[in-house]
Write an enzyme that holds these catalytic residues in place. Structure first.
Site: not given
Ligand code: ASP
Length: 336
Positions: A94, A196, A214, A224, A247-248
């Site tokens: 990741s 992330t 990330t 994106r 994160t998320g």
């Molecule tokens: N926040 C990150 C994103 O949307 C993804 C993640 O935290 O895994 O790119």
């Protein structure tokens, strides 16, 4: 739910000591509007500096950052070196090398860094460079700009000495090929598939810095960009107040400018824990389908008091404080 009780170490810090609620409170109340005040289960704690916190279970990253802080170096240096550990880890899928690719099979990286002055540097959608956090620092320190994107970011990195490398490892390639056969090119949002690395540190002088790095959502659409490299969303630092990182599902963090929100809530007097809970509450209130995605925040205030909160069970926070490097399960909203 694991509790963390902090060791009183005020005399070592020479800096203010905060007595407050435990970093990770438990609560019974699910109404987001009452979350911030629902702290009856909290244990007393003492916060100290230096401190390093990071999203997820990355003990070697926080250990590296801690080592740098112990040498008396800046929080900024600790953040860069701490994030680099995970970026160089080809097993991690990741961040940096080994990151899962976009739906076209390309690994594209987002990262940003902020220092004690509130300066910011970032790269988005950059390919072929293992350490986007270091390129972000160069953008911040050596250019008149703050964000470099795509090919331009890669070319800038190469022009200042970074080497091009293939970031798509065999195991990430295999995972992508498997996904491609089954998923008809639609991005998948798996609530557990977010890793992330967001990191916040306070050095011996009491100065705060942060970084976020990330490969973004696995199998995202080409081009994106998520929240991680965007100031105020994936990361925000105000040296007078504290810092926050996320994160998320980046789209949800971006729409609520989550990290900036948390720092502003701390400015208004909320603890890091209360501020993280309110920021998650904002997402839940405006997005009824929150059951399909994960968002997690971590935060620290000027005195070293920490907090974290997320939507679904499974998110953890690393915390290196008082010579202890600990991975702490984070309290979550969706207890259904
Ligand atoms: N926040 C990150 C994103 O949307 C993804 C993640 O935290 O895994 O790119």
């Amino acid at each position: 739910m694991k509790r963390r009780t902090f060791i009183q170490n005020a005399s070592l810090t020479g800096i203010g000591v905060v007595a407050g609620a435990a970093a990770l409170s438990c609560k019974d109340e699910k109404d987001s509007t009452t979350q911030a005040s629902s702290r009856s289960n909290s244990a007393a704690m003492i916060a100290t500096i230096p401190v390093v916190i990071a999203t997820w279970n990355v003990p070697t990253s926080t250990a590296k950052a801690w080592e740098v802080l112990q040498e008396g170096k800046s929080a900024l240096e600790a953040i860069e070196q701490g994030c680099m550990v995970e970026e160089a880890n080809a097993e991690g899928q990741s961040v940096g090398i080994g990151g899962l690719p976009d739906r076209d099979g390309k690994v594209t990286l987002d990262a940003c860094i902020m220092n004690k002055h509130g300066d910011y540097g970032a790269v988005v959608c950059m390919q072929n460079i293992v350490h986007p956090i270091s390129v972000a620092r160069k953008v911040m320190e050596d250019t008149p700009h703050v964000i470099f994107a795509g090919k331009g970011a890669e070319e800038y990195a190469v022009s200042i000495g970074f080497k091009r490398e293939n970031l798509l490892t065999e195991s990430s390639k295999k995972a992508w090929e498997k996904w491609r056969k089954t998923s008809l090119y639609k991005p998948i949002i798996n609530i557990e598939n977010h890793d992330t690395i967001g990191m916040l540190a306070i050095d011996k002088n009491g100065d705060i810095s942060g970084g976020c790095t990330t490969s973004g959502l696995a199998y995202k659409m080409a081009g994106r960009v998520g929240d991680s490299a965007i100031i105020g969303s994936g990361l925000f630092i105000d040296n007078e107040i504290g810092g926050a990182t996320a994160t998320g599902l980046g789209e949800e963090v971006l729409k609520t400018v989550g990290s900036f929100l948390i720092v502003e809530l701390m400015r208004q007097g909320k603890s890091p824990q209360e501020a993280c809970e309110e920021a998650i509450g904002r997402i839940i209130k405006k997005t009824p389908v929150f059951k399909d995605f994960q968002v997690g925040y971590i935060a620290v205030n000027k005195a070293g008091e920490t907090g974290a909160y997320c939507i679904h069970e499974g998110f953890t926070m690393m915390q290196y404080q008082n010579n202890e490097n600990e991975n702490i399960p984070v309290d979550f909203y969706n207890k259904a």
